[in-house]
Design a protein around this motif. Structure first.
Motif, short mmCIF file in Angstrom:
data_model
loop_
_atom_site.label_atom_id
_atom_site.label_comp_id
_atom_site.label_asym_id
_atom_site.label_seq_id
_atom_site.Cartn_x
_atom_site.Cartn_y
_atom_site.Cartn_z
N ILE A 1 -49.07 -8.98 -20.49
CA ILE A 1 -49.71 -7.69 -20.77
C ILE A 1 -49.27 -6.64 -19.75
O ILE A 1 -48.90 -5.52 -20.10
CB ILE A 1 -51.23 -7.84 -20.78
CG1 ILE A 1 -51.66 -8.71 -21.96
CG2 ILE A 1 -51.92 -6.47 -20.86
CD1 ILE A 1 -53.13 -9.09 -21.94
N LEU A 2 -49.28 -7.00 -18.47
CA LEU A 2 -48.93 -6.04 -17.43
C LEU A 2 -47.46 -5.63 -17.51
O LEU A 2 -47.13 -4.44 -17.38
CB LEU A 2 -49.24 -6.62 -16.04
CG LEU A 2 -50.72 -6.77 -15.69
CD1 LEU A 2 -50.89 -7.41 -14.33
CD2 LEU A 2 -51.43 -5.41 -15.72
N VAL A 3 -46.57 -6.59 -17.72
CA VAL A 3 -45.14 -6.27 -17.81
C VAL A 3 -44.87 -5.38 -19.02
O VAL A 3 -44.11 -4.40 -18.93
CB VAL A 3 -44.31 -7.56 -17.88
CG1 VAL A 3 -42.85 -7.24 -18.22
CG2 VAL A 3 -44.36 -8.31 -16.55
N SER A 4 -45.50 -5.70 -20.14
CA SER A 4 -45.31 -4.89 -21.35
C SER A 4 -45.81 -3.47 -21.14
O SER A 4 -45.16 -2.50 -21.55
CB SER A 4 -46.03 -5.53 -22.53
OG SER A 4 -45.50 -6.81 -22.82
N LEU A 5 -46.96 -3.34 -20.49
CA LEU A 5 -47.49 -2.00 -20.20
C LEU A 5 -46.55 -1.23 -19.29
O LEU A 5 -46.27 -0.04 -19.52
CB LEU A 5 -48.88 -2.10 -19.56
CG LEU A 5 -50.04 -2.46 -20.49
CD1 LEU A 5 -51.29 -2.77 -19.68
CD2 LEU A 5 -50.31 -1.34 -21.48
N PHE A 6 -46.05 -1.89 -18.25
CA PHE A 6 -45.17 -1.20 -17.31
C PHE A 6 -43.89 -0.74 -17.99
O PHE A 6 -43.47 0.42 -17.84
CB PHE A 6 -44.83 -2.11 -16.13
CG PHE A 6 -43.94 -1.46 -15.11
CD1 PHE A 6 -44.48 -0.69 -14.09
CD2 PHE A 6 -42.56 -1.60 -15.16
CE1 PHE A 6 -43.67 -0.07 -13.15
CE2 PHE A 6 -41.74 -0.99 -14.24
CZ PHE A 6 -42.31 -0.21 -13.22
N LEU A 7 -43.26 -1.63 -18.76
CA LEU A 7 -42.01 -1.26 -19.43
C LEU A 7 -42.22 -0.11 -20.40
O LEU A 7 -41.40 0.82 -20.47
CB LEU A 7 -41.44 -2.47 -20.18
CG LEU A 7 -40.87 -3.61 -19.32
CD1 LEU A 7 -40.43 -4.76 -20.20
CD2 LEU A 7 -39.71 -3.11 -18.47
N THR A 8 -43.31 -0.16 -21.15
CA THR A 8 -43.57 0.88 -22.13
C THR A 8 -43.78 2.24 -21.48
O THR A 8 -43.19 3.24 -21.88
CB THR A 8 -44.80 0.52 -22.98
OG1 THR A 8 -44.56 -0.73 -23.63
CG2 THR A 8 -45.07 1.59 -24.02
#
Length: 483
Positions: free
Chosen positions: A165-172
């Motif tokens: 969740i955190l990695v996806s949020l950061f990339l987005t």
């Protein structure tokens, strides 16, 4: 795993913009900085759900203590602000890929699915509040705690769920920051070159934003960004108002446009654009966490349904009018269709560019929170200096990426197809199944089958959206001559 509890009764004061941050919870414990620990409930089946049976008086919503909790109206305003982003400018292009009638039906379908996934995320959070005796959780915390308290086979994936969740949020959000610099640079380039007859590479205009954006990234906290956000809303509202004025002038008959323009090539692009434009899953839990009456967020007439209904109507209006007006000539951003030589049209480009510039700070803070929380343990001697160094590096990196790849829009579509399909559709579906696995999935296991359908839709959006984005990227670099 030993039983640990997160005591969240003394939550920090929420500023106007704090509600937008998908906080990871790593910086709060008992109201002070500390390491977040996962709550795990008792393994005794009778104790697991006793909160709902009246054997325990714990009420997470009464126990939640906020100095400045938001009202239902405040939360609705924030939800509209978060959902009505620059993606709305691409809605006419989405309708071009589907047709007038199919575009309306498809937008409603996406809205219903996205709203439902946000709904079940909050519903699961409320269930986990009672089980773990906490009063608030972030998106990442809900995912981790759900798996940690789920069936034995799922518990080992708790950490993985949080990191995903955190990695996806950061990339987005980092990708969004880079796209914002391209939008601002290109908008100013069009207006400046029209009046001065000078012709500079678009990379020059993007690079010129480095210092202003670093200063914006140095704003110490979100409280001071609140006026900037209000100005951004004003600029966006006026810009959209002028755009709609242009769209309603000399509209052709609806019979002149195809009502169904669907094909294997265009439908995935339609869903990719609409999901990216409408999805706001990252702000759902922070909004709920700041509410004075969290139960009002859900329900048939709750804040979530009210806000998403309004957003859906606005998106359909602009998408329908934009495609009806310009047909196959509709550009990726509707502002590009406006007459360049007219002052009002130039004002739209400047207003929206300024709105996007102001909104950069909000998107950037999401990256900053996630990035800084992951590395701050390495910089304990001079934390303030290190924090501002991280701010500068993140802003500069977004500019460097935009300068290196100024045609970055197809890449953000790819990131959106990947991350928003995972975050907004697939992850909430998994969280609901895991949360209610042991308590029960309903008659005939309807929750399981419903989420299987949602997951299939999410996987289709991920696969076909990614495919069309990659195809557009390939076409861009093979058909466009190098400058």
């Amino acid at each position: 795993m030993s039983a640990q509890k997160v005591e969240s009764n003394n939550l920090p004061q929420a500023t106007e913009l704090d509600v937008f941050l998908p906080q990871d919870g790593s910086n709060m414990k008992d109201g002070i900085h500390g390491k977040y620990k996962v709550s795990v409930t008792s393994k005794d089946p009778e104790a697991l759900y006793m909160n709902h049976d009246g054997k325990d008086n714990f009420d997470p919503f009464k126990e939640r203590k906020l100095d400045h909790a938001t009202t239902d109206c405040d939360t609705l305003t924030h939800l509209l602000k978060a959902s009505l982003g620059t993606g709305i400018l691409a809605m006419p292009d989405a309708f071009k890929n589907a047709g007038l009638t199919a575009g309306v039906v498809g937008t409603v379908l996406v809205a219903v699915i996205c709203t439902h996934c946000a709904y079940i995320l909050v519903k699961c959070a409320h269930e986990l509040y009672y089980r773990t005796r906490v009063t608030a959780m972030s998106f990442a915390e809900v995912g981790e705690v759900a798996f940690a308290n789920g069936p034995p086979w799922a518990r080992k994936y708790a950490r993985f769920a949080r990191v995903t969740i955190l990695v996806s949020l950061f990339l987005t959000y980092f990708g969004t920051c880079s796209v914002y610099t391209v939008i601002v640079g290109n908008s100013f380039q069009q207006v400046i070159e029209h009046h001065t007859q000078t012709h500079l590479d678009q990379r020059v205009y993007i690079a010129a934003l480095l210092l202003p954006l670093i200063l914006l990234g140095w704003v110490p906290n979100l409280k001071y960004l609140a006026p900037v956000s209000m100005v951004a809303n004003l600029f966006m509202a006026v810009g959209l108002g002028i755009t709609i004025y242009y769209l309603v002038q000399d509209l052709p008959s609806a019979s002149e446009r195809p009502h169904v323009n669907a094909s294997v090539n265009t439908i995935p692009q339609f869903f990719s654009i609409v999901i990216f434009a409408m999805e706001a899953i990252g702000v759902v839990m922070p909004l709920e966490n700041s509410m004075k009456t969290p139960r009002h967020f859900l329900g048939l007439g709750g804040v979530l349904n009210q806000g998403m209904a309004g957003v859906t109507l606005i998106y359909i209006l602009l998408g329908f009018l934009g495609y009806l007006k310009y047909g196959e000539a509709t550009e990726g951003s509707i502002t590009l269709n406006l007459p360049t030589g007219e002052i009002a049209a130039q004002a739209v480009k400047i207003l929206i560019a300024l709105a996007v510039f102001c909104t950069y700070g909000l998107q950037f803070y999401v990256c900053l929170e996630i990035g800084w929380n992951s590395v701050k343990g390495m910089f304990t001697k001079k934390p303030l200096l290190s924090e501002y160094a991280v701010r500068t590096v993140l802003v500069s990196s977004s500019i460097v990426l935009a300068v290196a790849v100024p045609t970055i829009s197809p890449f953000i579509s790819l990131i959106g197809a990947l991350c928003f399909s995972i975050l907004g559709l697939i992850v909430p579906a998994f969280i609901e199944v895991i949360t209610f696995w042991e308590k029960g999935l309903g008659p005939y296991r309807w929750r399981l089958w419903k989420n299987v359908v949602v997951t299939i839709f999410g996987l289709m959006a991920l696969v076909f959206g990614s495919y069309t984005s990659i195809r557009e990227i390939t076409k861009l670099y093979t058909d466009t001559p190098k400058s």
